[in-house]
Design an enzyme around this catalytic site. Structure first.
Site, short mmCIF file in Angstrom:
data_model
loop_
_atom_site.label_atom_id
_atom_site.label_comp_id
_atom_site.label_asym_id
_atom_site.label_seq_id
_atom_site.Cartn_x
_atom_site.Cartn_y
_atom_site.Cartn_z
CB CYS A 1 -14.22 0.96 0.40
SG CYS A 1 -13.90 3.03 0.84
NE ARG B 1 -10.27 -5.39 0.63
CZ ARG B 1 -9.56 -4.42 0.94
NH1 ARG B 1 -9.91 -3.42 1.45
NH2 ARG B 1 -8.22 -4.60 0.74
CG ASP C 1 -13.76 6.24 0.05
OD1 ASP C 1 -13.40 6.06 1.03
OD2 ASP C 1 -12.72 6.36 -0.76
CG HIS D 1 -8.48 0.04 -2.42
ND1 HIS D 1 -7.71 -0.83 -2.47
CD2 HIS D 1 -9.01 0.39 -1.37
CE1 HIS D 1 -7.93 -1.48 -1.00
NE2 HIS D 1 -8.75 -0.63 -0.47
CD GLN E 1 -13.13 -1.71 -0.46
OE1 GLN E 1 -12.46 -1.90 0.38
NE2 GLN E 1 -14.27 -2.31 -0.20
NE ARG F 1 -3.71 0.42 2.07
CZ ARG F 1 -5.13 0.52 2.79
NH1 ARG F 1 -5.07 1.11 3.70
NH2 ARG F 1 -6.01 -0.17 2.21
N1 CP Z 1 -11.09 -0.27 2.67
C1 CP Z 1 -9.95 -0.47 3.06
O1 CP Z 1 -9.03 -0.89 2.38
O2 CP Z 1 -9.65 -0.30 4.47
P1 CP Z 1 -8.31 -0.28 5.27
O3 CP Z 1 -7.71 1.20 4.84
O4 CP Z 1 -8.64 -0.32 6.66
O5 CP Z 1 -7.35 -1.40 4.81
N1 NVA Z 2 -10.23 6.72 -0.59
C1 NVA Z 2 -9.77 6.17 0.62
C2 NVA Z 2 -9.85 4.94 0.90
C3 NVA Z 2 -9.84 4.17 2.06
C4 NVA Z 2 -9.72 2.56 2.27
C5 NVA Z 2 -8.19 6.56 0.95
O1 NVA Z 2 -7.62 6.38 -0.11
O2 NVA Z 2 -7.91 6.95 1.99
#
Ligand code: CP
Ligand code: NVA
Length: 306
Positions: free
Chosen positions: A263, A291, A223, A130, A133, A103
């Site tokens: 999400c 997930r 989101d 993502h 997701q 990530r």
């Molecule tokens: N939705 C999601 O990716 O959650 P986290 O940021 O907690 O991994």
């Molecule tokens: N759009 C959000 C998603 C979190 C899972 C972010 O990038 O923070």
């Protein structure tokens, strides 16, 4: 499929296969309490430049259920492109581990890992996309409605990483995608062009009117308005998103059968109201659980050749 960095790199057949394997592994675990240890002795290296609950836990638990191990690397220690170039991290981890999940802020870092790694690289969220997701979302929609083709997904809020991957997933599975954003927060037009080039027949609409977006929607999706890394923009953003909350008034404008997805993490009272989040149409926790199931299928395919 060698890596899983972007849904646009995957064919619909590849994605269909991932959903089928994920569904089978979910069913097996639900009915017997276990999965076959197809990844016994294998290790997934996990690097996080940003916080996580769902992604971190679901990858770690998926590896455990499949007989392998998810190894959490603290980015303060790895220092991707800071302590050590990504090119070197990719090759070192490829010599010791069987897969890499990362990530990152910049999407280019994931692409660089994929370029230099000789083991599968998985995008666990970047500023750009993502994909894990979006596939868990598609899995949730299919489980709820029994099919995907022709469903309408209305995304209300910021044209961000999650919206981008969901739009691509909808295109891949013949779903209609409507995105309602305030002016200035649309999905970038180059991105829309790219999705439309890939899936020319896709039904893709943009609007700045949430009520119009949800009118025929099977799925309402939202989101956060302030993604990780955008915290300094919070005071500017919040007033600009006024009117884009999925609350009971907006949900009442959607068909009765519509479900609500998010999400997570959710900011109640901003992009979603508490009443909607806790209401009967909300499927957000089934979505979060998926997930685990989707990523189990992904790991089984990429690292277990299923
Ligand atoms: N939705 C999601 O990716 O959650 P986290 O940021 O907690 O991994
Ligand atoms: N759009 C959000 C998603 C979190 C899972 C972010 O990038 O923070």
């Amino acid at each position: 499929m060698t890596h899983f960095t972007s849904l646009s790199d995957c064919s619909t057949d590849d994605l269909r296969h991932l959903l089928d394997v994920s569904g089978r592994l979910k069913k097996q675990h639900k009915s017997t309490g276990r999965n076959d240890p197809i990844l016994a002795g294998k290790t997934l290296a996990m690097i996080f430049e940003k916080p996580s609950l769902r992604t971190r836990v679901s990858f770690a638990v998926a590896m455990t259920h499949l007989g392998g191990e998810g190894l959490l690397l603290r980015n303060e220690e790895v220092g991707l492109d800071v302590r050590e170039p990504g090119e070197d991290v990719a090759r070192v981890l490829s010599g010791m581990c069987d897969g890499i999940m990362a990530r990152t802020f910049e999407h280019e870092k994931i692409l660089k890992l994929a370029k230099y790694a000789t083991v599968p690289v998985i995008n666990g969220l970047t500023d750009y996309s993502h994909p894990c997701q979006a596939m868990a979302d598609v899995m949730t929609i299919e489980e709820h409605f029994g099919s995907l083709k022709g469903r309408t997904v209305a995304f209300i809020g910021d044209g961000n990483n999650v919206a981008r991957s969901l739009a691509t997933a909808c295109g891949k599975f013949d779903m209609r995608f409507i995105v309602a954003t305030p002016p200035g927060y649309q999905l970038d037009s180059a991105e829309v062009d790219r999705i439309m080039t890939q899936v020319p027949e896709m039904d893709f609409e943009t609007t700045d009117d949430p009520a119009e977006a949800v009118r025929d929607a099977d799925v309402l999706y939202t989101d956060t308005w302030v993604s990780m890394g955008q915290e300094a923009e919070k005071q500017k953003r919040l007033p600009e998103f006024a009117g884009f909350c999925i609350d009971e008034a907006l949900l009442a404008k959607a068909p009765k059968h519509a479900i609500v997805l998010h999400c997570l993490p959710a900011y109640r009272g901003l992009e979603i109201s508490d009443a909607v989040m806790e209401g009967p149409q909300s499927k957000v926790f089934a979505e979060a659980e998926n997930r685990l199931h989707f990523q189990k299928g992904l790991l089984a395919v990429l690292m277990g050749k299923m």
